[in-house]
Design a protein around this motif. Structure first.
Motif, mmCIF file in Angstrom:
data_model
loop_
_atom_site.group_PDB
_atom_site.id
_atom_site.type_symbol
_atom_site.label_atom_id
_atom_site.label_comp_id
_atom_site.label_asym_id
_atom_site.label_seq_id
_atom_site.Cartn_x
_atom_site.Cartn_y
_atom_site.Cartn_z
ATOM 1 N N ALA A 280 17.566 -108.155 111.312
ATOM 2 C CA ALA A 280 18.965 -107.733 111.427
ATOM 3 C C ALA A 280 19.366 -106.861 110.238
ATOM 4 C CB ALA A 280 19.874 -108.948 111.515
ATOM 5 N N ASN A 281 18.933 -107.258 109.068
ATOM 6 C CA ASN A 281 19.294 -106.508 107.871
ATOM 7 C C ASN A 281 18.718 -105.099 107.912
ATOM 8 O OD1 ASN A 281 20.524 -106.309 105.284
ATOM 9 N ND2 ASN A 281 18.556 -106.639 104.310
ATOM 10 N N PHE A 282 17.516 -104.961 108.473
ATOM 11 C CA PHE A 282 16.930 -103.628 108.507
ATOM 12 C C PHE A 282 17.687 -102.703 109.441
ATOM 13 C CE2 PHE A 282 14.023 -100.198 109.357
ATOM 14 C CZ PHE A 282 13.488 -99.964 108.101
ATOM 15 N N VAL A 283 18.193 -103.230 110.541
ATOM 16 C CA VAL A 283 18.989 -102.397 111.449
ATOM 17 C C VAL A 283 20.210 -101.851 110.712
ATOM 18 C CG1 VAL A 283 20.359 -102.369 113.561
ATOM 19 C CG2 VAL A 283 18.203 -103.617 113.508
ATOM 20 N N VAL A 284 20.876 -102.717 109.956
ATOM 21 C CA VAL A 284 22.054 -102.303 109.202
ATOM 22 C C VAL A 284 21.685 -101.352 108.073
ATOM 23 C CG1 VAL A 284 23.818 -103.151 107.600
ATOM 24 C CG2 VAL A 284 23.467 -104.310 109.774
ATOM 25 N N LEU A 285 20.570 -101.645 107.398
ATOM 26 C CA LEU A 285 20.191 -100.824 106.246
ATOM 27 C C LEU A 285 19.682 -99.447 106.634
ATOM 28 C CD1 LEU A 285 18.463 -103.331 103.794
ATOM 29 C CD2 LEU A 285 20.742 -102.331 103.664
ATOM 30 N N THR A 286 19.359 -99.236 107.905
ATOM 31 C CA THR A 286 18.933 -97.900 108.319
ATOM 32 C C THR A 286 20.049 -96.879 108.111
ATOM 33 O OG1 THR A 286 17.284 -98.751 109.880
ATOM 34 C CG2 THR A 286 18.069 -96.496 110.227
ATOM 35 N N PRO A 287 21.240 -97.051 108.709
ATOM 36 C CA PRO A 287 22.323 -96.102 108.399
ATOM 37 C C PRO A 287 22.836 -96.233 106.975
ATOM 38 C CG PRO A 287 23.146 -97.868 109.817
ATOM 39 C CD PRO A 287 21.656 -98.020 109.753
ATOM 40 N N LEU A 340 28.286 -104.244 119.788
ATOM 41 C CA LEU A 340 27.076 -104.143 120.627
ATOM 42 C C LEU A 340 25.853 -104.755 119.955
ATOM 43 C CD1 LEU A 340 27.502 -100.427 121.825
ATOM 44 C CD2 LEU A 340 28.323 -102.514 122.933
ATOM 45 N N SER A 341 26.020 -105.822 119.195
ATOM 46 C CA SER A 341 24.889 -106.400 118.465
ATOM 47 C C SER A 341 23.752 -106.838 119.390
ATOM 48 C CB SER A 341 25.362 -107.581 117.611
ATOM 49 O OG SER A 341 25.986 -108.571 118.411
ATOM 50 N N GLN A 342 24.091 -107.492 120.498
ATOM 51 C CA GLN A 342 23.049 -107.975 121.412
ATOM 52 C C GLN A 342 22.275 -106.830 122.063
ATOM 53 O OE1 GLN A 342 22.586 -111.393 121.886
ATOM 54 N NE2 GLN A 342 20.817 -111.114 123.214
ATOM 55 N N PRO A 343 22.927 -105.854 122.698
ATOM 56 C CA PRO A 343 22.156 -104.750 123.288
ATOM 57 C C PRO A 343 21.409 -103.903 122.266
ATOM 58 C CG PRO A 343 24.532 -104.373 123.523
ATOM 59 C CD PRO A 343 24.351 -105.781 123.081
ATOM 60 N N ILE A 344 21.914 -103.799 121.037
ATOM 61 C CA ILE A 344 21.205 -103.044 119.999
ATOM 62 C C ILE A 344 19.887 -103.733 119.644
ATOM 63 C CG2 ILE A 344 21.257 -102.421 117.544
ATOM 64 C CD1 ILE A 344 24.231 -101.741 117.926
ATOM 65 N N VAL A 345 19.939 -105.043 119.454
ATOM 66 C CA VAL A 345 18.711 -105.792 119.144
ATOM 67 C C VAL A 345 17.728 -105.707 120.307
ATOM 68 C CG1 VAL A 345 17.764 -108.090 118.706
ATOM 69 C CG2 VAL A 345 19.837 -107.346 117.524
ATOM 70 N N ILE A 361 18.529 -114.886 118.645
ATOM 71 C CA ILE A 361 18.555 -115.378 117.263
ATOM 72 C C ILE A 361 19.001 -114.281 116.301
ATOM 73 C CG2 ILE A 361 17.115 -116.251 115.377
ATOM 74 C CD1 ILE A 361 15.316 -117.552 117.481
ATOM 75 N N VAL A 362 18.535 -113.060 116.538
ATOM 76 C CA VAL A 362 18.780 -111.957 115.605
ATOM 77 C C VAL A 362 20.168 -111.343 115.782
ATOM 78 C CG1 VAL A 362 17.975 -109.663 114.880
ATOM 79 C CG2 VAL A 362 16.317 -111.449 115.443
ATOM 80 N N ALA A 363 20.664 -111.230 117.039
ATOM 81 C CA ALA A 363 21.925 -110.526 117.307
ATOM 82 C C ALA A 363 23.125 -111.076 116.527
ATOM 83 C CB ALA A 363 22.213 -110.527 118.807
ATOM 84 N N PRO A 364 23.353 -112.397 116.477
ATOM 85 C CA PRO A 364 24.503 -112.899 115.705
ATOM 86 C C PRO A 364 24.406 -112.568 114.213
ATOM 87 C CG PRO A 364 23.671 -114.590 117.193
ATOM 88 C CD PRO A 364 22.655 -113.494 117.178
ATOM 89 N N VAL A 365 23.184 -112.519 113.697
ATOM 90 C CA VAL A 365 22.994 -112.178 112.289
ATOM 91 C C VAL A 365 23.323 -110.705 112.056
ATOM 92 C CG1 VAL A 365 21.392 -112.270 110.349
ATOM 93 C CG2 VAL A 365 21.184 -113.936 112.207
ATOM 94 N N LEU A 366 22.942 -109.851 113.015
ATOM 95 C CA LEU A 366 23.297 -108.434 112.922
ATOM 96 C C LEU A 366 24.804 -108.246 112.906
ATOM 97 C CD1 LEU A 366 22.712 -105.398 113.006
ATOM 98 C CD2 LEU A 366 22.463 -105.584 115.487
ATOM 99 N N LEU A 367 25.501 -108.967 113.759
ATOM 100 C CA LEU A 367 26.961 -108.889 113.794
ATOM 101 C C LEU A 367 27.555 -109.233 112.425
ATOM 102 C CD1 LEU A 367 29.288 -110.207 116.587
ATOM 103 C CD2 LEU A 367 29.772 -110.741 114.199
ATOM 104 N N ALA A 368 27.031 -110.287 111.810
ATOM 105 C CA ALA A 368 27.545 -110.702 110.506
ATOM 106 C C ALA A 368 27.293 -109.637 109.446
ATOM 107 C CB ALA A 368 26.902 -112.031 110.093
ATOM 108 N N LEU A 489 18.494 -96.977 131.085
ATOM 109 C CA LEU A 489 19.896 -97.381 131.281
ATOM 110 C C LEU A 489 20.469 -98.021 130.018
ATOM 111 C CD1 LEU A 489 19.865 -98.813 134.932
ATOM 112 C CD2 LEU A 489 20.822 -96.633 134.130
ATOM 113 N N GLN A 490 19.681 -98.829 129.347
ATOM 114 C CA GLN A 490 20.137 -99.435 128.090
ATOM 115 C C GLN A 490 20.466 -98.349 127.072
ATOM 116 O OE1 GLN A 490 17.299 -102.317 126.599
ATOM 117 N NE2 GLN A 490 17.049 -103.258 128.612
ATOM 118 N N PHE A 491 19.593 -97.348 126.982
ATOM 119 C CA PHE A 491 19.799 -96.258 126.025
ATOM 120 C C PHE A 491 21.057 -95.463 126.360
ATOM 121 C CE2 PHE A 491 19.138 -91.861 124.626
ATOM 122 C CZ PHE A 491 18.918 -92.073 123.275
#
Length: 532
Positions: A280-287, A340-345, A361-368, A489-491
């Motif tokens: 989750a942290n890496f998704v956030v740290l990318t931008p 969109l934390s769940q669809p992003i993960v 497991i990962v999506a709620p952490v991404l949201l936080a 479709l997800q994209f």
């Protein structure tokens, strides 16, 4: 280093932005390969713990905007180029000697460090983590050398290689782990596969750091900036100035990373928590990583040149500019990640052994994590202002306070929110740090226009909340209309919803008539016209 002609902030930001974007995109592919090979299982969890100290040193010492980079830029930016090589070589000699001793200590006491960081690990994860830790320990030396290289190249007005060099580290992991996955498949329940996978993951991490350093050395030698040779002139003029900023800055940033240790200490008692936090942290740290380099790298030397009292008016303007740019970039991303934390993960990680249960497991952490993006980067902006003022002690003192605050918040919040609570604790620490830094700068610089700044940020927060709801609504509507069963479709659903949120946010920014937004828009349009 004073070279007469220097690049503009916009030019530097463009170079750093493109280079960092390529590096971060490759890093995202690396995380996808690791997730496909190991999921949120034993190897990924072990690596999250074993990488804590080597990775901390690589980020702390070797990262762009780290204390080694910041110290060298702040000193070399005020000196002639002919003074650079002896100064850089002397600092390199001193740092290499210290970090060699650190490496030996890490290897000898590997098991004790792992037990200190994560006392709650089961035997399988612990054994993998100890092996990985020993393999990656030499990163301590190369981290310092990479950080010195970053600072030396940036001070000589070179930004491409420092921005691109993390690409080398990611490529080694992609090749190594991707090869393992291709040959053996994701045998997640095979102990031998897990043991071998742990070794490959750690070894490619070390090789990536070495590759990064070698690429820098070639550039430094070709540019005539310095050569990798030992120079023991520790009394040389300028060395003291570098160390005056570098030592407290390193300690200050180190104190900040102790908060990571604290988080992982509590996470070791929660199943799969460390791997979830890493992904989750890496998704956030990318931008955040891309935009932090775009904002911090060009502004640091500017801050350093405006530290005299007669320049404080312009310094305040640059501080506001950097903070508003932080808000303009971070708030819309926060809105999208929260909505969109769940669809992003799902779209990033769900492949190989990483399944829907792992996404949950990962999506709620991404949201936080998304909720704290602005505070993380804004705090870093203000820390660089203090470094530019030659003050590394104030950030260090605040970081010490933050250790105790983070431990307290971890203890309180993990009980109610589990893994999310650890992230909320970090956000709380960043918010309080930001308030303290602003208060101190307000007093030191004879007043900041805080009410004016506050009004801008209140509107930006409101805009991000509205954009987040719009983003969620657009995504829900598209999903209901044609579903999200396929990757295409997800994209499409994610892209359209995200573009809608960003567009709505920028409309609010336009209504505010922010000069930072106008400046950004004009530069983007100018670059588009030149590319045609």
């Amino acid at each position: 280093m004073n070279k007469g002609k220097t690049r503009s902030i916009g030019n530097i930001a463009g170079i750093v932005g493109i280079g960092t974007f390529i590096s971060k995109l490759t890093g995202l592919v690396r995380e996808q390969v690791v997730a496909a090979a190991f999921g949120v299982g034993a190897v990924a969890n072990a690596y999250a713990y074993s990488y804590v100290i080597p990775g901390f040193l690589l980020i702390l010492l070797g990262g762009i905007n780290g204390p080694f980079h910041s110290a060298l830029v702040s000193v070399l930016a005020k000196r002639d180029q002919k003074e650079a090589a002896p100064l850089i070589e002397t600092v390199t000699t001193l740092v290499t000697g210290i970090l060699f001793v650190v490496t030996i200590i890490l290897i000898v006491y590997a098991s004790r460090f792992i037990d200190l960081i994560a006392p709650g690990l089961d035997s399988e994860v612990r054994a993998i983590a100890i092996t990985q830790f020993k393999i990656m320990a030499p990163l301590a030396i190369f981290a310092g050398l990479v950080g010195i290289g970053f600072g030396s190249l940036n001070a000589s007005d070179q930004y491409w290689l420092p921005s691109l060099s993390p690409l080398f580290s990611s490529l080694t992991t992609i090749i190594g782990v991707g090869g393992l996955l291709w040959v053996l498949g994701g045998q997640i329940n095979d102990p031998e596969y897990l043991r071998l996978g742990g070794i490959v993951l750690a070894s490619t991490t070390l090789l990536g750091g070495i590759w990064q350093w070698l690429a820098q050395q070639i550039a430094l030698v070709k540019s005539g900036i310095s050569r990798f040779r030992f120079r023991f002139e520790f009394g040389r003029e300028g060395v003291k100035d570098v160390m005056k900023v570098m030592i407290p800055a390193t300690l200050s940033s180190g104190m900040l990373h102790i908060n990571v240790y604290t988080d992982l200490f509590f996470a070791s008692y929660l199943p799969n928590a460390a791997a979830a936090m890493r992904y989750a942290n890496f998704v956030v740290l990318t931008p955040v990583g891309i935009l932090s380099n775009v904002i911090l790298v060009p502004f640091l030397p500017v801050f350093s040149r405006l530290t005299e009292p007669e320049n404080w008016g312009e310094l305040k303007l640059k501080i506001r500019q950097s903070l508003v740019l932080t808000g303009l970039t971070m708030f819309p991303f926060s809105a999208i990640f929260v909505a969109l934390s769940q669809p992003i993960v799902r779209i990033i990680y769900e492949r190989g052994v990483f399944r829907a249960d792992a996404s949950s497991i990962v999506a709620p952490v991404l949201l936080a994590y998304a909720l704290g993006m602005f505070f993380y980067l804004a705090r870093d902006v203000l820390v660089r202002v203090f470094y530019a003022l030659g003050d590394g002690n104030t950030p260090f003192k605040i970081s010490i306070f933050n250790i105790f605050l983070n431990a307290f918040l971890d203890y309180v919040l993990v009980r109610s929110f589990e893994v999310q609570g650890l992230v909320f604790a970090t956000i709380g620490v960043n918010v309080i740090s930001l308030i303290i830094f602003i208060a101190l700068l307000h007093r030191r610089l004879n007043g900041l226009p805080l009410l004016e700044w506050a009004g801008v940020f209140v509107i930006l927060v409101v805009a991000s909340v509205i954009s987040g709801f719009a983003c969620w609504g657009i995504h829900q509507g598209l999903t209901s209309f044609w579903g999200d069963e396929s990757f295409i479709l997800q994209f499409i659903n994610l892209s359209v919803a995200s573009i809608g949120a960003i567009a709505l946010f920028l409309i609010f920014g336009k209504l505010l008539k922010l000069p930072e937004l106008e400046l950004l828009s004009n530069r983007v349009l100018a670059k588009i016209k030149r590319s045609k």
